[in-house]
Motif scaffolding. Structure first.
Motif, PDB file in Angstrom:
ATOM      1  N   UNK A 182       0.822  -1.213   0.000  1.00  0.00           N
ATOM      2  CA  UNK A 182       0.000   0.000   0.000  1.00  0.00           C
ATOM      3  C   UNK A 182       0.852   1.257   0.000  1.00  0.00           C
ATOM      4  N   UNK A 183       1.956   1.234   0.739  1.00  0.00           N
ATOM      5  CA  UNK A 183       2.826   2.409   0.767  1.00  0.00           C
ATOM      6  C   UNK A 183       3.421   2.685  -0.618  1.00  0.00           C
ATOM      7  N   UNK A 184       3.853   1.623  -1.283  1.00  0.00           N
ATOM      8  CA  UNK A 184       4.390   1.788  -2.628  1.00  0.00           C
ATOM      9  C   UNK A 184       3.324   2.352  -3.564  1.00  0.00           C
ATOM     10  N   UNK A 185       2.109   1.873  -3.416  1.00  0.00           N
ATOM     11  CA  UNK A 185       0.995   2.379  -4.222  1.00  0.00           C
ATOM     12  C   UNK A 185       0.781   3.870  -3.974  1.00  0.00           C
ATOM     13  N   UNK A 186       0.832   4.284  -2.713  1.00  0.00           N
ATOM     14  CA  UNK A 186       0.620   5.695  -2.369  1.00  0.00           C
ATOM     15  C   UNK A 186       1.751   6.567  -2.909  1.00  0.00           C
ATOM     16  N   UNK A 187       2.981   6.076  -2.792  1.00  0.00           N
ATOM     17  CA  UNK A 187       4.120   6.837  -3.313  1.00  0.00           C
ATOM     18  C   UNK A 187       3.988   7.060  -4.815  1.00  0.00           C
ATOM     19  N   UNK A 188       3.566   6.044  -5.532  1.00  0.00           N
ATOM     20  CA  UNK A 188       3.445   6.161  -6.987  1.00  0.00           C
ATOM     21  C   UNK A 188       2.348   7.158  -7.366  1.00  0.00           C
ATOM     22  N   UNK A 189       1.226   7.088  -6.677  1.00  0.00           N
ATOM     23  CA  UNK A 189       0.163   8.048  -6.961  1.00  0.00           C
ATOM     24  C   UNK A 189       0.607   9.467  -6.608  1.00  0.00           C
ATOM     25  N   UNK A 236      12.717  -3.468  -5.144  1.00  0.00           N
ATOM     26  CA  UNK A 236      12.383  -2.282  -4.353  1.00  0.00           C
ATOM     27  C   UNK A 236      13.307  -1.130  -4.739  1.00  0.00           C
ATOM     28  N   UNK A 237      12.785  -0.219  -5.555  1.00  0.00           N
ATOM     29  CA  UNK A 237      13.604   0.918  -5.988  1.00  0.00           C
ATOM     30  C   UNK A 237      12.722   2.083  -6.452  1.00  0.00           C
ATOM     31  N   UNK A 238      11.622   2.323  -5.734  1.00  0.00           N
ATOM     32  CA  UNK A 238      10.716   3.359  -6.232  1.00  0.00           C
ATOM     33  C   UNK A 238      11.361   4.741  -6.218  1.00  0.00           C
ATOM     34  N   UNK A 239      12.217   5.026  -5.245  1.00  0.00           N
ATOM     35  CA  UNK A 239      12.860   6.348  -5.201  1.00  0.00           C
ATOM     36  C   UNK A 239      13.621   6.602  -6.498  1.00  0.00           C
ATOM     37  N   UNK A 240      14.330   5.584  -6.968  1.00  0.00           N
ATOM     38  CA  UNK A 240      15.034   5.716  -8.247  1.00  0.00           C
ATOM     39  C   UNK A 240      14.030   5.946  -9.375  1.00  0.00           C
ATOM     40  N   UNK A 241      12.948   5.190  -9.383  1.00  0.00           N
ATOM     41  CA  UNK A 241      11.942   5.344 -10.434  1.00  0.00           C
ATOM     42  C   UNK A 241      11.327   6.732 -10.415  1.00  0.00           C
ATOM     43  N   UNK A 242      11.053   7.254  -9.223  1.00  0.00           N
ATOM     44  CA  UNK A 242      10.451   8.583  -9.115  1.00  0.00           C
ATOM     45  C   UNK A 242      11.373   9.640  -9.705  1.00  0.00           C
ATOM     46  N   UNK A 243      12.667   9.559  -9.368  1.00  0.00           N
ATOM     47  CA  UNK A 243      13.628  10.509  -9.936  1.00  0.00           C
ATOM     48  C   UNK A 243      13.729  10.349 -11.442  1.00  0.00           C
TER      49      UNK A 243
END
Length: 285
Positions: A77-84, A257-264
């Motif tokens: 859920x946290x990953x989902x929220x970060x992406x949104x 697990x690398x959403x921070x990289x994806x966000x950047x």
């Protein structure tokens, strides 16, 4: 069963001091700006304090999030929220630039032709409705329009190349090739720094040799507003990717697990797309 429990569980962090510290930073920035525009010496101190507190807040708050992520507290859920959240942030940036491109469209296709019709010639008989405008009512200084096939074209190639190197780094992350990941990120940051250096040189040349400034009518205003804000976004994106590079050196991120990289990376690719649109409508056409 454990994985299903993790997906249904949402991590709730402890109460944080960072929001109130961020509010204090914004208060100092606003107060300092008000004093500065009124030529009061305390204004610069207020702005300096505001920026210092703001950077402290960003460093501390993002540090808490990184530590929580490394501790394994974030799941589905946290990953989902970060992406949104990142998606909506980029959408707000799209609307930000859409406003400036809308102003450019209005000036070029509506305002300038309207000023050139027979009725308005009574007000400005010497006005020529052409773009880019090099003269206008009340303007005495002559300026030149920026050519597309020079430094702007080189910068376009640089940004397109940076998008490719960032994608190459992403492929390395997914394949578990840490050296490829670090190398691709490092090259991307260097390309971003090169873009900014050339843009600073372009600005200096435009002001000294071409007489182009924010005061150079509608063309100068739209040119510097669009390219300047885009340069600011390149600067912010380069900082984000630099932080990702430092985290890679510390062994952060995995193929799963690398959403921070994806966000950047999302942000950087957004900056690339904006530049392509900007190059076509500001420099080329």
């Amino acid at each position: 069963m454990i994985k299903q429990h993790e997906q249904s569980h949402y991590f709730v962090p402890d109460p944080s001091r960072w929001p109130i510290i961020g509010s204090l930073a914004l208060f100092c920035l606003g107060l300092g700006a008000a004093f500065a525009v009124n030529s009061m010496a305390v204004g610069k101190l207020g702005l300096l304090a505001g920026f210092a507190i703001l950077f402290w807040m960003l460093f501390g708050w993002f540090g808490d999030v990184i530590r929580e992520s490394l501790a394994g507290r974030y799941h589905g859920w946290e990953d989902h929220s970060f992406r949104w959240g990142m998606g909506w942030f980029i959408f707000s940036e799209v609307m930000f630039f859409a406003a400036f491109f809308g102003a450019l469209f209005y000036v070029r296709t509506i305002s300038v032709p309207e000023l050139g019709n027979d009725l308005h010639k009574l007000l400005y008989p010497d006005f020529t409705p052409s773009w880019p405008l090099v003269t206008g009512p009340g303007m005495t200084a002559h300026y030149e329009a920026m050519e597309a096939w020079g430094l702007p074209a080189v910068n376009t190639l640089i940004l397109l190349s940076s998008g490719a190197t960032l994608t190459w780094a992403h492929w390395g992350l997914l394949a578990g090739k840490r050296r490829q990941l670090a190398t691709g990120l490092g090259i991307t940051v260097l390309l971003g720094a090169s873009f900014l250096s050339l843009q600073m040189y372009e600005y200096a040349h435009a002001m000294r040799e071409m007489g182009l400034s924010l005061a150079s009518g509608a063309y100068g205003m739209t040119f510097f507003m669009l390219t300047g804000f885009h340069g600011l976004h390149v600067f912010l994106g380069a900082i984000m990717l630099s932080v990702m590079w430092l985290r890679v050196q510390r062994g952060h991120f995995s193929a799963e697990h690398h959403f921070a990289f994806e966000a950047a990376a999302w942000y950087w690719h957004f900056v690339d797309v904006v530049w392509l649109i900007l190059f076509v409508f500001v420099y080329w056409l």
